[in-house]
Motif scaffolding. Structure first.
Motif, PDB file in Angstrom:
ATOM      1  N   TRP A  95      11.299  27.311   7.542  1.00  0.00           N
ATOM      2  CA  TRP A  95      10.084  26.600   7.127  1.00  0.00           C
ATOM      3  C   TRP A  95       9.018  27.572   6.626  1.00  0.00           C
ATOM      4  CZ3 TRP A  95       5.464  25.447  10.472  1.00  0.00           C
ATOM      5  CH2 TRP A  95       4.573  24.578   9.849  1.00  0.00           C
ATOM      6  N   ILE A  96       8.792  28.636   7.384  1.00  0.00           N
ATOM      7  CA  ILE A  96       7.780  29.624   7.000  1.00  0.00           C
ATOM      8  C   ILE A  96       8.139  30.269   5.662  1.00  0.00           C
ATOM      9  CG2 ILE A  96       6.741  31.839   7.619  1.00  0.00           C
ATOM     10  CD1 ILE A  96       5.726  29.469   9.264  1.00  0.00           C
TER      11      ILE A  96
ATOM     12  N   LEU B 167       0.362  18.322   5.988  1.00  0.00           N
ATOM     13  CA  LEU B 167      -0.243  17.413   5.022  1.00  0.00           C
ATOM     14  C   LEU B 167      -1.294  16.535   5.691  1.00  0.00           C
ATOM     15  CD1 LEU B 167      -0.174  16.358   2.097  1.00  0.00           C
ATOM     16  CD2 LEU B 167       1.546  14.692   2.842  1.00  0.00           C
ATOM     17  N   LEU B 168      -1.017  16.089   6.918  1.00  0.00           N
ATOM     18  CA  LEU B 168      -1.951  15.216   7.635  1.00  0.00           C
ATOM     19  C   LEU B 168      -2.997  16.011   8.411  1.00  0.00           C
ATOM     20  CD1 LEU B 168       0.568  12.554   8.999  1.00  0.00           C
ATOM     21  CD2 LEU B 168      -0.934  12.377   7.005  1.00  0.00           C
ATOM     22  N   GLN B 169      -2.964  17.325   8.244  1.00  0.00           N
ATOM     23  CA  GLN B 169      -3.924  18.235   8.890  1.00  0.00           C
ATOM     24  C   GLN B 169      -3.971  18.039  10.407  1.00  0.00           C
ATOM     25  OE1 GLN B 169      -7.727  17.950   6.792  1.00  0.00           O
ATOM     26  NE2 GLN B 169      -7.084  19.628   5.479  1.00  0.00           N
TER      27      GLN B 169
ATOM     28  N   ARG C 181       9.479  17.002   8.138  1.00  0.00           N
ATOM     29  CA  ARG C 181       8.637  16.603   9.266  1.00  0.00           C
ATOM     30  C   ARG C 181       7.575  17.669   9.553  1.00  0.00           C
ATOM     31  NH1 ARG C 181      11.057  14.525  14.937  1.00  0.00           N
ATOM     32  NH2 ARG C 181      11.966  13.046  13.454  1.00  0.00           N
ATOM     33  N   LEU C 182       7.958  18.934   9.469  1.00  0.00           N
ATOM     34  CA  LEU C 182       6.986  20.009   9.700  1.00  0.00           C
ATOM     35  C   LEU C 182       5.910  20.007   8.625  1.00  0.00           C
ATOM     36  CD1 LEU C 182       9.377  22.926  10.750  1.00  0.00           C
ATOM     37  CD2 LEU C 182       8.065  21.416  12.230  1.00  0.00           C
ATOM     38  N   ASN C 183       6.315  19.789   7.381  1.00  0.00           N
ATOM     39  CA  ASN C 183       5.332  19.744   6.287  1.00  0.00           C
ATOM     40  C   ASN C 183       4.377  18.561   6.434  1.00  0.00           C
ATOM     41  OD1 ASN C 183       6.162  22.056   4.942  1.00  0.00           O
ATOM     42  ND2 ASN C 183       7.735  20.956   3.778  1.00  0.00           N
ATOM     43  N   GLU C 184       4.888  17.479   7.008  1.00  0.00           N
ATOM     44  CA  GLU C 184       4.040  16.297   7.213  1.00  0.00           C
ATOM     45  C   GLU C 184       2.863  16.630   8.127  1.00  0.00           C
ATOM     46  OE1 GLU C 184       5.036  12.972  10.056  1.00  0.00           O
ATOM     47  OE2 GLU C 184       5.470  11.974   8.166  1.00  0.00           O
TER      48      GLU C 184
ATOM     49  N   GLY D 275       9.621  28.980   3.152  1.00  0.00           N
ATOM     50  CA  GLY D 275       9.350  28.100   2.016  1.00  0.00           C
ATOM     51  C   GLY D 275       7.940  27.556   1.959  1.00  0.00           C
ATOM     52  N   SER D 276       7.094  27.929   2.935  1.00  0.00           N
ATOM     53  CA  SER D 276       5.731  27.396   2.961  1.00  0.00           C
ATOM     54  C   SER D 276       4.796  28.237   2.093  1.00  0.00           C
ATOM     55  CB  SER D 276       5.207  27.380   4.404  1.00  0.00           C
ATOM     56  OG  SER D 276       3.839  27.014   4.428  1.00  0.00           O
ATOM     57  N   PRO D 277       3.882  27.591   1.373  1.00  0.00           N
ATOM     58  CA  PRO D 277       2.912  28.348   0.568  1.00  0.00           C
ATOM     59  C   PRO D 277       1.805  28.980   1.419  1.00  0.00           C
ATOM     60  CG  PRO D 277       2.446  26.014   0.409  1.00  0.00           C
ATOM     61  CD  PRO D 277       3.716  26.135   1.215  1.00  0.00           C
ATOM     62  N   LEU D 278       1.708  28.586   2.683  1.00  0.00           N
ATOM     63  CA  LEU D 278       0.645  29.094   3.554  1.00  0.00           C
ATOM     64  C   LEU D 278       1.074  30.372   4.251  1.00  0.00           C
ATOM     65  CD1 LEU D 278      -0.634  25.811   5.283  1.00  0.00           C
ATOM     66  CD2 LEU D 278      -1.366  26.835   3.132  1.00  0.00           C
ATOM     67  N   PRO D 279       0.161  31.314   4.413  1.00  0.00           N
ATOM     68  CA  PRO D 279       0.485  32.508   5.203  1.00  0.00           C
ATOM     69  C   PRO D 279       0.683  32.133   6.669  1.00  0.00           C
ATOM     70  CG  PRO D 279      -1.854  32.460   4.688  1.00  0.00           C
ATOM     71  CD  PRO D 279      -1.230  31.327   3.927  1.00  0.00           C
ATOM     72  N   ALA D 280       1.508  32.910   7.365  1.00  0.00           N
ATOM     73  CA  ALA D 280       1.808  32.601   8.765  1.00  0.00           C
ATOM     74  C   ALA D 280       1.680  33.857   9.619  1.00  0.00           C
ATOM     75  CB  ALA D 280       3.211  32.011   8.901  1.00  0.00           C
TER      76      ALA D 280
END
Length: 914
Positions: A57-58, A34-36, A28-31, A60-65
């Motif tokens: 979540w952070i 994805l939908l920006q 759900r967080l990744n969604e 496993g996420s490819p984005l920096p946080a």
């Protein structure tokens, strides 16, 4: 001097190695990414696993946080935004030194929150990659200004940014609008509840308990899938053989379950661990040495004296006892907030026989205050001193070791505590009443400030020791600053001198502020030399001690003095330094620097830049509460309209400024408004009203200008001669220059051309170093003739102050290039020789006329407009800048009372101008 940024608040909690994975929630967080969508909100009650889910979540996420763990001390907008900016810096967002220095520096004026957020967004907008910003525990802030700031940020943030908020309740943000636009991802308590399968996996994998499917389902039912309850139950189960019986023995709401399970967990711990947990629960952050210092007892032996604080913290982490690491080195920790609440409640309920009662809890806070003070964490030390009800210690900490705590960004906490103290407590300590007044002054709370000062004076000890004398000096310094806001030079002077007499020589922050107020008094009294000396001294000291606000204000004072001495280039550089000190976005106090640059740009005939600075000044002035600077900005912009020929707009602006000044009792601004209104009235041809207004406010220069418009040059010269003598005595270079300009014009109109030329020689010698242009253009055709005559001779040197050997001797002009620049400016303006201009002294436009006369250049531009040429084509045809053409258009439209090209052309044809 600023409050340090605690890096532990920016640390992303690592996921536990044995934590239960929750793929349905991660999806759900990744969604949302994805939908920006703009915002992800995880809103759930305490202990539901919000932070744990985010850390998984952070990870496993490819984005920096960027991560920010919030606490109650972050309720002030400046502190919140400082940590927000610091969090963004951890992922490479170049916030800029100006923004960070603004947020961490003390300021006596409200922070321009939206401007700060805009500056941060501008830095984010240039990032090439997407990133995540997490605000954990947002509920503790509970601040409308911060909700507004965050709403402003979310509404305008660039697409590469995604915000995540974890909170115990829904924040006051435009959630409905975001939801309607599909810009919001929501995770709530019901989503975070563990299923029976997840409960079974948690018990087995994390807590090492192998429950049957039936017991796991029952436990999930009893706790309603509440992860905090599950963890506490698991800890309690470790001491029970019959799991099913234990699970059936408790029930009820989360609060009841928590109280019961904490009791169970604590009873299973060794006595030393129980003491450690209870006593250290008073701390928001824990490290080994801090825990050891707090747990030391001078009254009795403690079992914790033999246990290493760091080893205990590591043990608590190993057994999963609700402790969270705050850095990679495992040096700093915090308890889970829910666990902290439960421990603190238990600590407060314990009797004297078990813990030592309220007295011992206060002792814990006192020792925590001592440790934080030793480690230069003064704000944290102050909070523990308050919790210990140690008023004397808190009062001493407010003073901040030479730099008061309010100057370190802690205005809110200090003011809140002082507001909460009873009057008797404040009166018993005059220093507290004085600090209360100082904090009120910093946030602009003028009402009720003087009674605080009077109360402090009333309760000062009769003996004038050094400490008491310093308090007396501080009181006087505050009164001087109050008088500055009211422009009362005599009061400022008296209180400033009294302050410097009594203040301790080592109290540099207050002494420096007082030197600045003294300089302001000198400036109001017209003693510019003394004012400049005081300002320079204040700048030197404030730079040494890091008092940014006084550095900025005193530098601003220097710029005003330099401008008054006709040193326009030097003053412009000084004003630019003020803007640098004010940061990006600027403090509201920077409005005066923008206004100074606006005046200089206008004088250099860069009207577009002048208007830009003037509008910026007006915008910043509007951020002050009850200030006359709005009036000053309006008057300048009105005079700029006069320079552009937009007479009706200028008149309207001056009427508005006059009404505002009278409504708010800004009587000292009325003469400045009247001076500008006289110029407008003369352009309207309303000489009689101009004369009455000039006489009402005793405006000598304006009176002389009116007499010139009436053709009474002799009377005008009498006024100007007296005025010139007065300005020479005072040494006011700017006023001398203005007087000499009118003297030259009056002499020329009076037929004394040689004397007029002599005065003009002096005028040019005085004005050329500063690059004055508008000073001449605004005087119109007669000035153009004087300057044209001057170009007929081209000697190399300037005679002394206009001295001439005889009538036949031609005047010597040293600045022929400057003259050529001035004449070119006249040509661009459309004031060629022989053309009548509305700016000419002595020329009166008939009141009954429908239009003001157009200059030759304006007629030329009007003809090209009628021929259908665009502004750019006109600029190319006439070899002038596009902005100059637009300026001519504005003047033409205003004089023809038209709003667009076709209307102006039609009106001109009616009048026979085409």
């Amino acid at each position: 001097m600023s409050t340090p940024i605690l890096s532990t608040k920016l640390y992303i909690p690592p996921p536990r190695s044995k934590a239960v994975l929750r793929p349905r929630l991660i999806e759900r967080l990744n969604e949302g990414l994805l939908l920006q969508r703009k915002l992800t909100m995880i809103s759930a009650s305490a202990g539901c696993g919000k932070t744990t889910l985010l850390s998984q979540w952070i990870e496993g996420s490819p984005l920096p946080a960027a991560w920010l763990s919030l606490e109650e001390g972050d309720r002030e907008p400046a502190r919140f935004l400082a940590y927000l900016a610091a969090a963004l810096q951890t992922i490479g967002v170049d916030i800029g030194e100006g923004v960070m220095s603004k947020l961490q520096a003390p300021s006596p004026v409200p922070l321009p929150v939206e401007a700060i957020v805009t500056a941060i967004l501008n830095h984010i907008a240039i990032l090439p990659d997407r990133f995540i910003l997490v605000l954990d525990d947002y509920h503790v802030v509970d601040s409308k200004p911060i909700d507004s700031a965050l709403g402003f940020l979310i509404e305008r943030m660039p697409p590469q940014m995604h915000v995540v908020i974890a909170s115990r309740h829904d924040p006051d943000l435009p959630l409905a609008r975001l939801r309607a636009r599909d810009q919001l991802t929501e995770v709530r308590t019901s989503d975070l509840r563990f299923t029976s399968a997840e409960t079974s996996e948690f018990m087995r994998r994390v807590m090492g308990l192998d429950l049957s499917a039936e017991d796991a389902a029952l436990l999930e039912s009893r706790t309603e899938g509440w992860i905090a309850g599950l963890q506490l139950a698991a800890l309690s189960l470790q001491g029970h053989q019959d799991a099913a019986t234990f699970i059936r023995s408790f029930g009820g709401k989360h609060r009841d379950v928590l109280d019961y399970l904490v009791e169970e967990v604590l009873q299973q711990q060794p006595e030393g661990i129980q003491d450690f947990l209870l006593y250290t629960s008073i701390l928001d952050r824990l490290c080994g040495s801090l825990c050891e210092y707090v747990l030391m007892s001078e009254a009795r032996d403690s079992p914790m004296n033999a246990i290493s604080g760091q080893e205990t913290l590591e043990y608590l982490e190993r057994v999963n006892l609700f402790i969270v690491p705050l850095d990679k080195e495992r040096r700093w920790y915090r308890y889970h907030h829910l666990f902290t609440d439960a421990l603190r409640q238990r600590l407060s309920r314990k009797g004297t026989s078990e813990v030592g009662g309220e007295r011992d809890v206060s002792e814990l806070h006192r020792r925590a205050s001592e440790w934080h003070e030793r480690h230069k964490l003064l704000l944290e030390s102050f909070h523990h001193a308050i919790a210990a009800q140690d008023v004397d210690r808190a009062a001493r900490l407010i003073e901040g070791e030479g730099m008061p705590l309010v100057f370190r960004g802690a205005i809110g906490p200090v003011l809140h505590w002082l507001d909460s103290l009873p009057k008797e407590e404040l009166d018993a300590r005059p220093a507290l009443n004085l600090m209360h007044a100082s904090a009120m002054l910093m946030v602009g709370q003028m009402t009720g400030l003087e009674p605080k000062l009077q109360a402090a004076e009333t309760h000062l000890h009769a003996a004038e020791d050094d400490y008491t004398r310093d308090l007396i000096g501080h009181i006087a310094s505050i009164r001087a600053t109050l008088a500055v806001s009211k422009h009362q030079p005599d009061t400022i002077m008296a209180e400033s001198r009294r302050a410097l007499e009594f203040l301790n020589p080592h109290n540099l922050p207050v002494r420096t502020a007082t030197i600045w107020t003294l300089g302001y008094a000198y400036q109001l009294q017209g003693d510019r030399a003394a004012a400049g000396k005081a300002y320079q001294e204040a700048v030197t000291i404030s730079q040494k001690i890091g008092h940014m606000m006084i550095d900025m204000m005193a530098t601003l004072g220097l710029g005003i003095i330099q401008e008054a001495e006709n040193q326009l280039y030097v003053a412009a550089e000084t004003y630019r330094r003020v803007l640098h000190l004010a940061g990006d976005p600027p403090l509201p106090a920077a409005c005066e620097a923008h206004l100074g640059l606006a005046r200089i740009c206008r004088e250099w005939n860069d009207l577009d830049a002048a208007e830009q600075h003037g509008q910026q000044a007006l915008s910043l002035a509007g951020q002050f509460e009850h200030t006359d600077r709005v009036v000053a900005c309006e008057v300048f912009l009105a005079r700029l309209k006069l320079s552009r020929g937009a007479l009706s707009e200028a008149v309207a602006m001056l009427a508005k400024a006059d009404h505002f000044a009278r409504q708010h009792h800004f009587a000292h601004q009325l003469p400045h408004i009247a001076e500008a209104r006289v110029l407008a009235m003369l352009q309207q041809g309303n000489v009689r009203s101009a004369s009455q207004l000039a006489q009402k406010f005793d405006l000598k220069l304006s009176q002389a200008r009116v007499l010139l418009a009436q053709g009474d040059t002799a009377a005008a010269l009498v006024i100007l001669e007296h005025l010139q003598a007065d300005m020479e005595v005072k040494g006011w270079a700017d006023e001398q220059l203005k007087v000499k300009v009118l003297q030259a014009l009056a002499l020329q109109a009076h037929g004394e051309k040689l004397k007029a030329a002599q005065i003009m020689a002096e005028v040019l010698g005085m004005s050329e170093p500063g690059g004055f242009i508008r000073l001449f253009i605004d005087e119109g055709q007669l000035m153009r003739k004087l300057l044209s005559a001057a170009t007929m001779s081209k000697p190399k040197q300037l005679p002394l102050r206009g001295a001439v050997d005889g009538p036949e001797q031609k005047l010597l002009w040293p600045i022929h290039d400057y003259l050529e620049r001035l004449l070119h400016a006249f040509d661009v303006e459309g004031l060629e020789s022989g053309v009548t201009s509305v700016f000419v002294p002595g020329f009166v436009q008939p009141a009954e006329s429908l239009i003001e006369p157009l200059s030759r250049r304006e007629l030329e531009v009007l003809q090209l407009i009628a021929d259908g040429l665009s502004n750019r084509q006109i600029s190319e045809r006439l070899f002038v800048a596009l902005s100059t053409v637009k300026g001519h258009n504005r003047m033409i439209f205003d004089k023809l009372q038209a709003t667009r090209r076709t209307e102006a052309v039609a009106r001109a044809r009616e009048l026979g101008l085409l």
